[in-house]
Design a protein around this motif. Structure first.
Motif, PDB file in Angstrom:
ATOM      1  N   ILE A 164      22.292  33.130  73.773  1.00  0.00           N
ATOM      2  CA  ILE A 164      20.884  33.505  73.896  1.00  0.00           C
ATOM      3  C   ILE A 164      20.463  33.169  75.321  1.00  0.00           C
ATOM      4  O   ILE A 164      20.592  32.024  75.743  1.00  0.00           O
ATOM      5  CB  ILE A 164      19.992  32.739  72.897  1.00  0.00           C
ATOM      6  CG1 ILE A 164      20.401  33.071  71.459  1.00  0.00           C
ATOM      7  CG2 ILE A 164      18.522  33.095  73.113  1.00  0.00           C
ATOM      8  CD1 ILE A 164      19.629  32.267  70.410  1.00  0.00           C
ATOM      9  N   ALA A 165      19.985  34.151  76.051  1.00  0.00           N
ATOM     10  CA  ALA A 165      19.502  33.902  77.411  1.00  0.00           C
ATOM     11  C   ALA A 165      18.014  34.244  77.486  1.00  0.00           C
ATOM     12  O   ALA A 165      17.171  33.366  77.553  1.00  0.00           O
ATOM     13  CB  ALA A 165      20.305  34.687  78.431  1.00  0.00           C
ATOM     14  N   CYS A 166      17.670  35.538  77.435  1.00  0.00           N
ATOM     15  CA  CYS A 166      16.254  35.909  77.544  1.00  0.00           C
ATOM     16  C   CYS A 166      15.522  35.730  76.221  1.00  0.00           C
ATOM     17  O   CYS A 166      14.339  35.468  76.182  1.00  0.00           O
ATOM     18  CB  CYS A 166      16.114  37.349  78.021  1.00  0.00           C
ATOM     19  SG  CYS A 166      16.614  38.564  76.774  1.00  0.00           S
ATOM     20  N   ASN A 167      16.229  35.914  75.112  1.00  0.00           N
ATOM     21  CA  ASN A 167      15.651  35.821  73.763  1.00  0.00           C
ATOM     22  C   ASN A 167      14.558  36.859  73.543  1.00  0.00           C
ATOM     23  O   ASN A 167      13.637  36.627  72.771  1.00  0.00           O
ATOM     24  CB  ASN A 167      15.098  34.415  73.491  1.00  0.00           C
ATOM     25  CG  ASN A 167      15.142  34.074  72.016  1.00  0.00           C
ATOM     26  OD1 ASN A 167      15.856  34.704  71.238  1.00  0.00           O
ATOM     27  ND2 ASN A 167      14.372  33.084  71.618  1.00  0.00           N
ATOM     28  N   ARG A 168      14.619  37.961  74.236  1.00  0.00           N
ATOM     29  CA  ARG A 168      13.617  39.001  74.063  1.00  0.00           C
ATOM     30  C   ARG A 168      14.172  40.408  74.289  1.00  0.00           C
ATOM     31  O   ARG A 168      13.476  41.310  74.714  1.00  0.00           O
ATOM     32  CB  ARG A 168      12.418  38.754  74.971  1.00  0.00           C
ATOM     33  CG  ARG A 168      12.747  38.699  76.451  1.00  0.00           C
ATOM     34  CD  ARG A 168      11.568  38.235  77.251  1.00  0.00           C
ATOM     35  NE  ARG A 168      11.158  36.905  76.842  1.00  0.00           N
ATOM     36  CZ  ARG A 168      10.082  36.269  77.303  1.00  0.00           C
ATOM     37  NH1 ARG A 168       9.301  36.849  78.161  1.00  0.00           N
ATOM     38  NH2 ARG A 168       9.782  35.045  76.890  1.00  0.00           N
ATOM     39  N   CYS A 201      19.204  38.661  69.062  1.00  0.00           N
ATOM     40  CA  CYS A 201      17.945  37.935  69.210  1.00  0.00           C
ATOM     41  C   CYS A 201      16.761  38.782  68.768  1.00  0.00           C
ATOM     42  O   CYS A 201      15.643  38.290  68.684  1.00  0.00           O
ATOM     43  CB  CYS A 201      17.738  37.482  70.658  1.00  0.00           C
ATOM     44  SG  CYS A 201      17.278  38.797  71.800  1.00  0.00           S
ATOM     45  N   CYS A 239      18.468  41.117  78.117  1.00  0.00           N
ATOM     46  CA  CYS A 239      19.690  40.818  78.875  1.00  0.00           C
ATOM     47  C   CYS A 239      20.975  41.165  78.140  1.00  0.00           C
ATOM     48  O   CYS A 239      22.034  41.255  78.738  1.00  0.00           O
ATOM     49  CB  CYS A 239      19.726  39.343  79.241  1.00  0.00           C
ATOM     50  SG  CYS A 239      20.060  38.259  77.829  1.00  0.00           S
ATOM     51  N   SER A 240      20.933  41.330  76.825  1.00  0.00           N
ATOM     52  CA  SER A 240      22.084  41.694  75.981  1.00  0.00           C
ATOM     53  C   SER A 240      23.139  40.600  75.886  1.00  0.00           C
ATOM     54  O   SER A 240      24.248  40.862  75.419  1.00  0.00           O
ATOM     55  CB  SER A 240      22.730  43.006  76.458  1.00  0.00           C
ATOM     56  OG  SER A 240      21.820  44.066  76.375  1.00  0.00           O
ATOM     57  N   ALA A 241      22.834  39.381  76.306  1.00  0.00           N
ATOM     58  CA  ALA A 241      23.810  38.290  76.175  1.00  0.00           C
ATOM     59  C   ALA A 241      24.160  38.025  74.718  1.00  0.00           C
ATOM     60  O   ALA A 241      25.219  37.498  74.410  1.00  0.00           O
ATOM     61  CB  ALA A 241      23.263  37.023  76.816  1.00  0.00           C
TER      62      ALA A 241
HETATM   63  S1  FES Z   1      19.233  36.937  74.492  1.00  0.00           S
HETATM   64 FE1  FES Z   1      18.741  38.480  75.938  1.00  0.00          FE
HETATM   65  S2  FES Z   1      18.792  40.279  74.742  1.00  0.00           S
HETATM   66 FE2  FES Z   1      19.102  38.698  73.311  1.00  0.00          FE
END
Ligand code: FES
Ligand code: FES
Length: 450
Positions: free
Chosen positions: A61-65, A83, A68-70
């Motif tokens: 989880i990076a951006c959590n929104r 996320c 970023c597609s992480a």
């Molecule tokens: S954590 Fe960035 S898109 Fe899900």
């Protein structure tokens, strides 16, 4: 009880999130071919469920929104951002994560290609990228370069490994050395390849037209030109490598930072009363004590205003949302050239600059301020004029840089909170660059120890 009965059967039936909660309910997920049961609050995302109760920290989880597609996983074979989906909405669909991509000891071809092409650096974005690239290969066995570009275009990689990924994801079809440049901006050059002193040959690669020619092969070199496999490449492409954000210690606290939405503002008040009553909260640190809040000025979007420490990430998020900040917006400037003009809004209203950069970077104290221009701070050694005179090439230009916002805090060096005395330390394999710990400050109110 009715809701619990319904959700408990969600493996067979997608019951959705309507009407359940607020307490955690049991759900069943089919993850990497195995049936897993857990308790999840209705607000828990699939990414949080995978990383928390199920311990599958390969999904990041990076951006959590959804930006970023992480956190990319497969849902019935299709890549999705975990996320952006609630765990209780998954229902009977099959979830595939990076931990399930390899078949036993045999890596998926894309995982192996990422290692062969060294298509990763820190590896934080790698699981998400791999899941997307593997999904591409599942539906398009011989993808074009544009297919791969489109696939990874929604992934953020702060290490900038995109070109190697284009080469690796499509390696069945393309030679190494593809770049992101358009064909008309490329030329073909011959490079030395192989192990110097052992088997030095040449290989042709496409490089940007304005790139200098390669240096000639040097058979005397023992290390340069020799390719070493990345020691933890396998761990990084399988999701096994552990980053700071993947560490879970008994009783550890979770920190979240409330950041300024304004580029330049005076903090008139910070109301923490509601946040302080949150049962999961353990401490709040604000940029200024209540009696001195007007002295606090934020000087960039994202400047920290308050920090909370709580027993879970969800509790920290909730407590953060309860903090009310009253700002007085101030004039600001957003371009380097405009900031240097005499009429520009001042970042500091003084003759000398304080130690440190507004963003927290180190900078010498008490340098003179001329408007917004700090310094100059001059340091020199050697004979600069002689150096220029002897140089093969002199390049002159005006350069500026910004400080990138990276996922660094998630990967290596962020502090891990432990409740003892609210002292925060870095993980053993990641000593803090500053050599310090984060302790309670004078404006820290320890809810737990009060
Ligand atoms: S954590 Fe960035 S898109 Fe899900
Ligand atoms: S390898 Fe992509 S963020 Fe580091």
């Amino acid at each position: 009880m009715l809701n619990e009965t319904l959700v408990a059967g969600s493996h067979a039936e997608n019951v959705g999130s309507a009407g359940v909660g607020p307490d955690a309910v049991p759900i069943t997920l089919l993850v990497n071919g195995a049936t897993r049961t857990l308790r999840a609050e209705p607000s828990m995302t699939l990414a949080e469920a995978l990383r928390g109760p199920l311990g599958l920290t390969g999904t990041k989880i990076a951006c959590n929104r959804g930006a970023c597609s992480a956190c990319t996983v497969w849902l019935d074979g299709l890549p999705v951002c975990a996320c952006m989906m609630l765990a209780i909405d998954v229902g009977a669909r099959r979830v595939s994560t990076i931990e399930g991509l390899a078949q036993g000891d045999t890596l998926h071809p894309v995982q192996q290609a990422f290692i062969d092409h060294d298509a990763l650096q820190c590896g934080f974005c790698t699981p998400g990228m791999l899941m997307s690239c593997a999904a591409l290969l599942e539906r398009t066995p011989a993808p074009s370069a544009d297919d791969v570009r489109a696939t990874i275009s929604c992934h953020y990689c702060r290490c900038g490994t995109y070109p190697r990924r284009i080469g690796s994801a499509g390696r069945r079809q393309w030679p190494q050395g593809l770049t992101m440049a358009k064909p008309e901006n490329l030329r073909t050059e011959t490079f030395p390849a192989g192990i110097a002193g052992v088997s030095l040959g040449t290989v042709q690669r496409q490089i940007p037209v304005d790139e200098p020619p390669p240096l000639p092969p040097n058979r005397e070199l023992a290390v340069v030109g020799k390719s070493f496999p990345r020691p933890n490449g396998r761990a990084k492409v399988t999701g096994a490598v552990r980053f700071t954000v993947d560490v879970s210690l008994p009783g550890m606290l979770y920190g979240r930072i409330l950041r300024s939405p304004l580029p330049h503002a005076r903090v008139l008040s910070i109301d923490i009363a509601a946040a302080a009553r949150h049962p999961g909260l353990r401490a709040i640190v604000t940029v200024a004590a209540p009696e001195h809040q007007q002295s606090a000025t934020v000087r960039y979007i994202g400047a920290p205003v308050a920090v909370v420490a709580a027993v879970s990430m969800a509790a920290a998020e909730e407590a953060l949302s309860l903090i009310k900040v009253d700002y007085q917006s101030l004039p600001f400037v957003a371009a380097m050239r405009e900031a240097r003009e005499t009429a520009a809004p001042l970042i500091y209203d003084s003759d000398t600059a304080p130690a440190g950069h507004p963003s927290g970077f180190p900078a010498a104290a008490n340098l003179p301020l001329n408007g917004n221009v700090r310094g100059p701070a001059i340091s020199s050694r050697g004979n600069v004029a002689q150096g220029f005179a002897q140089a093969d090439v002199v390049v002159e230009g005006e350069y500026s840089k910004c400080r990138p916002i990276a996922v660094w805090n998630l990967t290596r060096s962020s502090p891990i909170g432990a409740p003892t005395g609210l002292r925060f330390t870095c993980p053993p394999n990641s000593p803090p660059a500053c050599g310090k710990s984060w302790r309670k400050s004078s404006v820290c109110r320890s809810i737990a120890s009060a």
